[in-house]
Design a protein around this motif. Structure first.
Motif, PDB file in Angstrom:
ATOM      1  N   LEU A  44       0.960  -1.252   0.140  1.00  0.00           N
ATOM      2  CA  LEU A  44      -0.022  -0.003  -0.138  1.00  0.00           C
ATOM      3  C   LEU A  44       0.874   1.258   0.084  1.00  0.00           C
ATOM      4  O   LEU A  44       0.445   2.354  -0.693  1.00  0.00           O
ATOM      5  N   LEU A  47       2.262   1.629  -3.457  1.00  0.00           N
ATOM      6  CA  LEU A  47       1.008   2.197  -4.495  1.00  0.00           C
ATOM      7  C   LEU A  47       0.767   3.816  -4.171  1.00  0.00           C
ATOM      8  O   LEU A  47       0.596   4.348  -4.951  1.00  0.00           O
ATOM      9  N   LYS A  48       0.903   4.136  -2.909  1.00  0.00           N
ATOM     10  CA  LYS A  48       0.586   5.580  -2.761  1.00  0.00           C
ATOM     11  C   LYS A  48       1.794   6.457  -2.981  1.00  0.00           C
ATOM     12  O   LYS A  48       1.455   7.440  -3.477  1.00  0.00           O
ATOM     13  N   ARG A  50       3.358   5.767  -5.775  1.00  0.00           N
ATOM     14  CA  ARG A  50       3.467   5.884  -7.173  1.00  0.00           C
ATOM     15  C   ARG A  50       2.227   6.790  -7.757  1.00  0.00           C
ATOM     16  O   ARG A  50       2.227   7.491  -8.532  1.00  0.00           O
ATOM     17  N   GLU A  60      -6.726   3.930 -11.369  1.00  0.00           N
ATOM     18  CA  GLU A  60      -5.672   2.696 -11.103  1.00  0.00           C
ATOM     19  C   GLU A  60      -5.464   2.471  -9.689  1.00  0.00           C
ATOM     20  O   GLU A  60      -5.316   1.607  -9.047  1.00  0.00           O
ATOM     21  N   PHE A  61      -5.440   3.429  -9.036  1.00  0.00           N
ATOM     22  CA  PHE A  61      -4.891   3.675  -7.779  1.00  0.00           C
ATOM     23  C   PHE A  61      -6.126   3.063  -6.741  1.00  0.00           C
ATOM     24  O   PHE A  61      -5.865   2.064  -6.144  1.00  0.00           O
ATOM     25  N   SER A  64      -6.503  -0.856  -7.641  1.00  0.00           N
ATOM     26  CA  SER A  64      -5.224  -1.670  -7.046  1.00  0.00           C
ATOM     27  C   SER A  64      -5.388  -1.547  -5.571  1.00  0.00           C
ATOM     28  O   SER A  64      -5.143  -2.534  -4.648  1.00  0.00           O
ATOM     29  N   LYS A  65      -5.605  -0.674  -4.932  1.00  0.00           N
ATOM     30  CA  LYS A  65      -5.955  -0.321  -3.462  1.00  0.00           C
ATOM     31  C   LYS A  65      -7.056  -1.561  -3.106  1.00  0.00           C
ATOM     32  O   LYS A  65      -6.775  -2.288  -1.860  1.00  0.00           O
ATOM     33  N   ILE A  68      -5.278  -4.825  -3.021  1.00  0.00           N
ATOM     34  CA  ILE A  68      -4.459  -5.005  -2.170  1.00  0.00           C
ATOM     35  C   ILE A  68      -5.341  -5.490  -0.697  1.00  0.00           C
ATOM     36  O   ILE A  68      -4.976  -6.061   0.035  1.00  0.00           O
TER      37      ILE A  68
END
Length: 72
Positions: A44, A47-48, A50, A60-61, A64-65, A68
């Protein structure tokens, strides 16, 4: 003829103290010094980062979140 006449010389004592402090510092140095060890980022966190850098879009965020968070 002896230089110290059996006594511990002043400068000699100072060097012993310096060496003892140095060796103690090496063995008792704290392990949580910043930047000494690399911290493993969670997925996570990666991801944050990126998203903050603009590498991925908001959609996308969010997608993906959700993936996860569903794995946990």
């Amino acid at each position: 003829m002896h230089l110290y006449d059996g006594h511990f010389g002043g400068m000699h004592l100072i060097w012993w103290i310096i060496w003892i402090i140095f060796i103690a510092w090496i063995f008792f140095i704290p392990t949580d010094i910043p930047y000494q060890k690399t911290k493993k980022d969670s997925p996570l966190d990666i991801l944050k980062n990126r998203f903050a850098k603009g590498e991925i879009s908001k959609e996308e965020f969010e997608e993906s979140k959700k993936i996860i968070n569903s794995d946990n």
